[in-house]
Design a protein around this motif. Structure first.
Motif, PDB file in Angstrom:
ATOM      1  N   ALA A  21     148.409 -17.199  43.941  1.00 45.49           N
ATOM      2  CA  ALA A  21     146.991 -16.985  44.260  1.00 45.49           C
ATOM      3  C   ALA A  21     146.828 -15.874  45.302  1.00 45.49           C
ATOM      4  CB  ALA A  21     146.372 -18.284  44.777  1.00 45.49           C
ATOM      5  N   GLY A  22     147.743 -15.835  46.296  1.00 45.84           N
ATOM      6  CA  GLY A  22     147.675 -14.780  47.313  1.00 45.84           C
ATOM      7  C   GLY A  22     147.886 -13.398  46.730  1.00 45.84           C
ATOM      8  N   VAL A  23     148.858 -13.276  45.816  1.00 42.03           N
ATOM      9  CA  VAL A  23     149.113 -11.974  45.171  1.00 42.03           C
ATOM     10  C   VAL A  23     147.900 -11.526  44.369  1.00 42.03           C
ATOM     11  CG1 VAL A  23     150.501 -10.806  43.427  1.00 42.03           C
ATOM     12  CG2 VAL A  23     151.613 -12.276  45.119  1.00 42.03           C
ATOM     13  N   ALA A  68     145.607  -8.194  45.167  1.00 41.10           N
ATOM     14  CA  ALA A  68     145.393  -7.174  44.128  1.00 41.10           C
ATOM     15  C   ALA A  68     143.908  -6.936  43.892  1.00 41.10           C
ATOM     16  CB  ALA A  68     146.079  -7.609  42.826  1.00 41.10           C
ATOM     17  N   LEU A  69     143.123  -8.015  43.847  1.00 38.03           N
ATOM     18  CA  LEU A  69     141.676  -7.866  43.649  1.00 38.03           C
ATOM     19  C   LEU A  69     141.024  -7.165  44.842  1.00 38.03           C
ATOM     20  CD1 LEU A  69     140.776 -11.333  42.050  1.00 38.03           C
ATOM     21  CD2 LEU A  69     140.868  -9.105  40.912  1.00 38.03           C
ATOM     22  N   THR A  70     141.461  -7.515  46.059  1.00 39.68           N
ATOM     23  CA  THR A  70     140.907  -6.872  47.255  1.00 39.68           C
ATOM     24  C   THR A  70     141.203  -5.382  47.265  1.00 39.68           C
ATOM     25  OG1 THR A  70     141.184  -8.918  48.522  1.00 39.68           O
ATOM     26  CG2 THR A  70     140.909  -6.880  49.768  1.00 39.68           C
ATOM     27  N   PHE A  71     142.436  -5.000  46.927  1.00 33.39           N
ATOM     28  CA  PHE A  71     142.803  -3.584  46.879  1.00 33.39           C
ATOM     29  C   PHE A  71     141.996  -2.850  45.813  1.00 33.39           C
ATOM     30  CE2 PHE A  71     145.441  -0.158  45.122  1.00 33.39           C
ATOM     31  CZ  PHE A  71     145.636   0.600  46.269  1.00 33.39           C
ATOM     32  N   ALA A  72     141.802  -3.498  44.657  1.00 29.68           N
ATOM     33  CA  ALA A  72     141.031  -2.863  43.588  1.00 29.68           C
ATOM     34  C   ALA A  72     139.584  -2.644  44.009  1.00 29.68           C
ATOM     35  CB  ALA A  72     141.094  -3.728  42.325  1.00 29.68           C
ATOM     36  N   ASN A 106     138.105   1.089  44.342  1.00 27.35           N
ATOM     37  CA  ASN A 106     137.214   1.417  43.225  1.00 27.35           C
ATOM     38  C   ASN A 106     135.941   0.587  43.261  1.00 27.35           C
ATOM     39  OD1 ASN A 106     139.176   3.213  41.641  1.00 27.35           O
ATOM     40  ND2 ASN A 106     140.346   1.315  41.822  1.00 27.35           N
ATOM     41  N   GLY A 107     135.462   0.277  44.466  1.00 31.08           N
ATOM     42  CA  GLY A 107     134.290  -0.587  44.594  1.00 31.08           C
ATOM     43  C   GLY A 107     133.060  -0.016  43.927  1.00 31.08           C
ATOM     44  N   SER A 108     132.783   1.277  44.161  1.00 29.04           N
ATOM     45  CA  SER A 108     131.584   1.886  43.575  1.00 29.04           C
ATOM     46  C   SER A 108     131.663   1.916  42.057  1.00 29.04           C
ATOM     47  CB  SER A 108     131.399   3.304  44.123  1.00 29.04           C
ATOM     48  OG  SER A 108     132.544   4.101  43.836  1.00 29.04           O
ATOM     49  N   THR A 109     132.854   2.196  41.519  1.00 31.93           N
ATOM     50  CA  THR A 109     133.018   2.224  40.059  1.00 31.93           C
ATOM     51  C   THR A 109     132.815   0.843  39.460  1.00 31.93           C
ATOM     52  OG1 THR A 109     134.600   4.033  40.292  1.00 31.93           O
ATOM     53  CG2 THR A 109     134.580   2.849  38.186  1.00 31.93           C
TER      54      THR A 109
END
Length: 318
Positions: free
Chosen positions: A293-295, A299-303, A307-310
């Protein structure tokens, strides 16, 4: 924020008439700032020599600006670009598609300021008249008067070439058009003579309908920081609630998993497994689930960060 930290967000400009009104009042020293342009990622600050004394800025290399077209660099800008007195920088145009607009102006670097640990280290300073030359209010060009002619005999067309570099040979040809009182400035730093003068000046700009307002930076920044800390407290409370709910959900999942696997545990116990071994199995499974779950969360946080605006645009489109 633009006047203090040279940010990209700018309010509507005021004029030199507003600075002159403060000067004429005799209540304080107005220091105009024109922050409309930049070069190589650094903000160009058009101002007067009083700004350097007010901010305690000292020249570490070279000398202070004295002529039109000269610039001194903040310590961080000079280090980042590898520039020293004698080099040049070119102002960036505001609009690449405005062919009839502002021409880039080559600035002669005459000094580098000592580091201060403030936004001044990231700025390029010029005389405010130089910033007006960049804006196209002032310019220099070849003479258009024939020998013996008067100003009434001037005939010129758009083919006349304007200088984009100020040198000893052409500096005398630079001139300004229009009323100097209408020349734009981004903001005016006001240094009152004393507390009484400061109070009197603030009283003159209490009218909310007046487009020109006096702002006390310490009060504004203090209020802004107070709001930030209130928001932080709210976010901390929300984080604690969400964290508690997440821990409760994890605990419930582990409890239900144990209840569903109760017979399996009893069978393992009957065939010789000790209770400590069963607890180790449950602990290993729990740690494995939390690691996975941490991994996924990382990964979701980095994405989202990259690429938040996209992602937001895609969600809105769908």
């Amino acid at each position: 924020m633009n006047a203090l930290y040279f940010s990209d967000d700018r309010a509507n400009p005021v004029t030199m008439a507003d600075a002159d009104a403060i000067w004429d009042s005799g209540l304080g020293l107005p220091i105009p700032l024109n922050t409309a342009f930049e070069t190589n990622g650094a903000r160009i600050i058009g101002t007067s020599v009083e700004y350097f004394e007010f901010r305690g800025l000292n020249v570490a290399q070279g000398r202070q600006i004295a002529l039109l077209g000269e610039a001194v660099l903040g310590a961080s800008v000079a280090e980042r670009l590898g520039l020293v007195p004698g080099d040049t920088v070119v102002s960036a145009p505001q609009n690449l598609f405005d062919l009839d607009g502002v021409y880039p102006l080559e600035l002669n670097i005459v000094g580098v300021l000592a580091p201060t640990g403030t936004p001044d280290d990231e700025a390029v300073f010029v005389d405010i008249k130089t910033s007006w030359v960049i804006a196209g209010i002032g310019h220099g060009h070849d003479g258009v008067l024939a020998e013996g002619a008067t100003s009434d005999d001037i005939v010129a067309n758009a083919a006349i070439v304007e200088f984009n570099r100020i040198t000893d040979d052409n500096i005398d040809s630079f001139h300004f058009h229009g009323d100097p009182a209408d020349y734009p400035v981004s903001a005016v730093v006001l240094v009152p003579n004393d507390a009484r003068a400061a109070t009197m000046l603030r009283g003159r700009y209490l009218d909310a309908d007046n487009p020109v307002q006096i702002i006390v930076p310490r009060d504004v920044i203090g209020e802004l920081v107070g709001r930030i800390f209130r928001i932080k407290s709210l976010l901390d409370a929300v984080t604690l609630i969400v964290g508690g709910a997440a821990l409760a959900a994890v605990g419930l999942a582990i409890f239900l998993s144990y209840r569903l696997r109760a017979r399996e545990m009893q069978t393992a116990f009957k065939i010789g497994a000790r209770k400590s071994m069963i607890l180790q199995l449950i602990g290993a499974e729990t740690i494995l689930i939390l690691c996975i779950a941490g991994v996924i969360a990382i990964a979701l946080t980095f994405a989202v960060q990259t690429n938040g605006s996209t992602i937001v645009a895609w969600l809105l489109a769908t």
